[in-house]
Scaffold this active site. Structure first.
Site, PDB file in Angstrom:
ATOM      1  N   CYS A  62     -81.764  -8.702 -16.660  1.00  0.00           N
ATOM      2  CA  CYS A  62     -80.569  -8.598 -15.833  1.00  0.00           C
ATOM      3  C   CYS A  62     -80.221  -9.921 -15.191  1.00  0.00           C
ATOM      4  CB  CYS A  62     -80.757  -7.537 -14.759  1.00  0.00           C
ATOM      5  SG  CYS A  62     -82.148  -7.833 -13.675  1.00  0.00           S
ATOM      6  N   GLY A  63     -79.492 -10.742 -15.889  1.00  0.00           N
ATOM      7  CA  GLY A  63     -78.959 -11.961 -15.302  1.00  0.00           C
ATOM      8  C   GLY A  63     -80.024 -12.812 -14.638  1.00  0.00           C
TER       9      GLY A  63
END
Length: 276
Positions: free
Chosen positions: A112-113
């Site tokens: 996630c990012g």
């Protein structure tokens, strides 16, 4: 080399106006996935205007710290994959070894990012000082730089929907400019265009049509420019980063009005030399 793609296309629309509704055509910008692949492995994919691919590849490699100079790239090959563009960038030995070590350092079970300390550190990388260039700009230089940039935006003139980044040199005007649907992409393409011509980034100012995020400051610092001039506002982190880098950040340039957020001593009240 990939077959040329048109960065602008014509589409039909219904134009609703006070006088009524009518069918009409309009020019709109294309955007396509552009992948940067190093050593045969995709490193990043950007949605971008299909133009100036070699400038894009070189500029991205420089502003993201993958290379420190043009000489570290052995070859750039642009391949049209149908659904998008794959740019294969072959690095010379030392740069390739450094890049592979960077990839191993950043690899991990993240989904996630910005997850994990390494990814956060990469996003918040330190910005080098932009150096002690004697360059100053007059108030008129700043106003003229934005006006002149508006004259070298053919894609925007047709579509009204792309960003631009230009390089302004006092007495010469905008000597290089690039456009793209993405503001970061336009700046990367400008960085590549300057590097291709061995233009010293400390000799002028980066001028952009967008807001100023921290990434725009980071990329301007990689170019070596002591000025970033923008038509829109900066973020707080961009201001802090520009200040720490010794960069003069000028924003909200509207007509003769503008705001100076950092290092105002480099902006003088003298008149600019006229350029076309």
């Amino acid at each position: 080399m990939a077959a040329a793609r048109k960065p602008i296309t014509q589409t039909s629309r219904l134009a609703r106006r006070a006088a009524g509704t009518a069918a009409a055509n309009r020019m709109v910008p294309e955007e396509t996935p552009v992948a940067f692949s190093f050593a045969g492995t995709t490193h990043a994919v950007m949605m971008a205007s299909p133009a100036d691919f070699e400038d894009f590849a070189l500029g991205f490699s420089l502003t993201e710290g993958i290379i420190s100079s043009v000489d570290e790239i052995e070859a750039i090959e642009v391949e049209d994959q149908g659904a998008g563009i794959d740019i294969q960038i072959k690095l010379k030995d030392k740069a390739n070894t450094r890049f592979q070590a960077r990839r191993r350092r950043l690899a991990g079970p993240v989904g996630c990012g910005l997850c994990g300390i390494e990814s956060i550190e990469e996003a918040m990388r330190s910005v080098d000082q932009v150096g002690a260039s004697p360059l100053t700009l007059s108030e008129n230089d700043i106003v003229q730089s934005v006006k002149l940039l508006s004259k070298v935006q053919p894609m925007h003139a047709e579509t009204g929907a792309v960003h631009a980044a230009g390089f302004y040199v006092p007495g010469k005007g905008i000597i290089k400019a690039r456009e793209d649907v993405g503001r970061h992409n336009a700046l990367d393409k400008l960085a590549g265009a300057l590097a291709h011509k061995a233009i010293d980034g400390s000799s002028g100012a980066v001028v952009v049509t967008s807001r100023v995020s921290v990434e725009m400051v980071q990329k301007t610092a990689a170019i070596g420019a002591r000025f970033i001039i923008a038509v829109s506002a900066p973020t707080a982190l961009a201001i802090r980063t520009a200040d720490e880098a010794g960069m003069t950040l000028v924003a909200l340039v509207r007509g003769d009005d503008f705001d100076i957020f950092t290092h105002p001593d480099r902006v003088t009240s003298g008149a600019a030399r006229h350029v076309a």
